[in-house]
Scaffold this motif. Structure first.
Motif, PDB file in Angstrom:
ATOM      1  N   ALA A  89       5.793  -4.006  -5.522  1.00 50.52           N
ATOM      2  CA  ALA A  89       6.326  -2.923  -6.428  1.00 50.52           C
ATOM      3  C   ALA A  89       5.248  -1.663  -6.491  1.00 50.52           C
ATOM      4  O   ALA A  89       5.907  -0.666  -6.506  1.00 50.52           O
ATOM      5  CB  ALA A  89       6.683  -3.486  -8.136  1.00 50.52           C
ATOM      6  N   GLN A  90       4.160  -1.924  -6.349  1.00 50.73           N
ATOM      7  CA  GLN A  90       3.195  -0.765  -6.486  1.00 50.73           C
ATOM      8  C   GLN A  90       3.369  -0.298  -5.334  1.00 50.73           C
ATOM      9  O   GLN A  90       3.124   1.019  -5.337  1.00 50.73           O
ATOM     10  CB  GLN A  90       1.670  -1.438  -6.508  1.00 50.73           C
ATOM     11  N   ILE A  91       3.204  -0.979  -4.175  1.00 45.36           N
ATOM     12  CA  ILE A  91       3.442  -0.177  -2.816  1.00 45.36           C
ATOM     13  C   ILE A  91       4.714   0.564  -2.558  1.00 45.36           C
ATOM     14  O   ILE A  91       4.789   1.783  -2.402  1.00 45.36           O
ATOM     15  CB  ILE A  91       3.600  -1.355  -1.585  1.00 45.36           C
ATOM     16  N   ALA A  92       5.909   0.295  -3.486  1.00 35.23           N
ATOM     17  CA  ALA A  92       7.105   1.118  -3.293  1.00 35.23           C
ATOM     18  C   ALA A  92       7.017   2.404  -4.125  1.00 35.23           C
ATOM     19  O   ALA A  92       7.271   3.350  -3.630  1.00 35.23           O
ATOM     20  CB  ALA A  92       8.242   0.048  -3.724  1.00 35.23           C
ATOM     21  N   GLY A 132      -4.714  -2.288  -8.989  1.00 33.98           N
ATOM     22  CA  GLY A 132      -3.691  -1.235  -9.078  1.00 33.98           C
ATOM     23  C   GLY A 132      -3.908  -0.129  -9.820  1.00 33.98           C
ATOM     24  O   GLY A 132      -3.568   1.105  -9.634  1.00 33.98           O
ATOM     25  N   PRO A 133      -3.823  -0.243 -11.145  1.00 33.22           N
ATOM     26  CA  PRO A 133      -3.619   0.916 -12.087  1.00 33.22           C
ATOM     27  C   PRO A 133      -4.696   1.803 -12.052  1.00 33.22           C
ATOM     28  O   PRO A 133      -4.297   3.030 -11.958  1.00 33.22           O
ATOM     29  CB  PRO A 133      -3.587  -0.022 -13.648  1.00 33.22           C
ATOM     30  N   PHE A 134      -5.925   1.326 -11.954  1.00 36.31           N
ATOM     31  CA  PHE A 134      -6.944   2.543 -11.946  1.00 36.31           C
ATOM     32  C   PHE A 134      -6.843   3.286 -10.673  1.00 36.31           C
ATOM     33  O   PHE A 134      -7.108   4.468 -10.600  1.00 36.31           O
ATOM     34  CB  PHE A 134      -8.464   1.933 -11.950  1.00 36.31           C
ATOM     35  N   SER A 180      -1.967  -7.932  -0.237  1.00 39.99           N
ATOM     36  CA  SER A 180      -1.471  -9.147  -1.525  1.00 39.99           C
ATOM     37  C   SER A 180       0.007  -9.189  -0.993  1.00 39.99           C
ATOM     38  O   SER A 180       0.501  -8.217  -0.432  1.00 39.99           O
ATOM     39  CB  SER A 180      -1.671  -8.403  -2.709  1.00 39.99           C
ATOM     40  N   VAL A 181       0.514 -10.377  -1.203  1.00 44.40           N
ATOM     41  CA  VAL A 181       2.056 -10.361  -1.158  1.00 44.40           C
ATOM     42  C   VAL A 181       2.764 -10.622  -2.320  1.00 44.40           C
ATOM     43  O   VAL A 181       3.821 -11.021  -2.506  1.00 44.40           O
ATOM     44  CB  VAL A 181       2.182 -11.615  -0.235  1.00 44.40           C
ATOM     45  N   SER A 182       2.084 -10.369  -3.620  1.00 44.24           N
ATOM     46  CA  SER A 182       2.659 -10.712  -5.004  1.00 44.24           C
ATOM     47  C   SER A 182       3.637  -9.855  -5.162  1.00 44.24           C
ATOM     48  O   SER A 182       3.881  -8.382  -4.630  1.00 44.24           O
ATOM     49  CB  SER A 182       1.597 -10.567  -5.976  1.00 44.24           C
ATOM     50  N   ALA A 236      -1.329  -2.019   5.313  1.00 41.66           N
ATOM     51  CA  ALA A 236      -0.818  -2.995   4.532  1.00 41.66           C
ATOM     52  C   ALA A 236      -0.016  -4.290   5.347  1.00 41.66           C
ATOM     53  O   ALA A 236       0.334  -4.003   6.303  1.00 41.66           O
ATOM     54  CB  ALA A 236       0.103  -2.478   3.304  1.00 41.66           C
ATOM     55  N   THR A 237      -0.405  -5.392   4.652  1.00 45.48           N
ATOM     56  CA  THR A 237       0.549  -6.542   5.238  1.00 45.48           C
ATOM     57  C   THR A 237       1.753  -6.671   5.031  1.00 45.48           C
ATOM     58  O   THR A 237       2.366  -7.217   5.984  1.00 45.48           O
ATOM     59  CB  THR A 237      -0.234  -7.809   4.913  1.00 45.48           C
ATOM     60  N   MET A 238       2.321  -5.873   4.059  1.00 52.36           N
ATOM     61  CA  MET A 238       3.657  -5.934   3.900  1.00 52.36           C
ATOM     62  C   MET A 238       4.405  -4.725   3.167  1.00 52.36           C
ATOM     63  O   MET A 238       3.427  -4.040   2.478  1.00 52.36           O
ATOM     64  CB  MET A 238       4.182  -7.193   2.985  1.00 52.36           C
TER      65      MET A 238
END
Length: 94
Positions: free
Chosen positions: A40-43, A5-7, A33-35, A91-93
């Motif tokens: 939080a990254q998606i939001a 995610g960060p990159f 991912s569902v972590s 995305a899945t979620m």
């Protein structure tokens, strides 16, 4: 980019600076991912960069059944909005 995610975040942020010029360059992001970190990254991604979002019905891809129908649905949603958006999130979620 394929990473946790960060990159990708900084790559997109630097690639999508508002210059007032509409670009034909498109970006497609897929997240499975569902972590809690991914959620939080998606939001944050959605809030800051407003991609066009298509939610994948993962169950339709995992088991015997209408997998091609789900693939076509997602593909068609993206293609229908291709001219109106620069970034797409599949995305899945959410």
């Amino acid at each position: 980019a394929v990473d946790p995610g960060p990159f990708t975040y900084y790559l997109v942020k630097n690639s999508s600076q508002d210059t007032g010029v509409k670009t034909k360059q498109k970006m497609l992001f897929t997240i499975g991912s569902v972590s809690t970190i991914a959620i939080a990254q998606i939001a944050r991604f959605r809030a800051e960069l407003a991609p066009y979002v298509v939610k994948i019905q993962a169950e339709d891809l995992l088991y015997d059944g209408p997998d091609q129908a789900e693939i076509d649905r997602v593909k068609n949603k993206v293609l229908q909005h291709l001219d109106d958006n620069q970034m797409f999130l599949v995305a899945t979620m959410m």
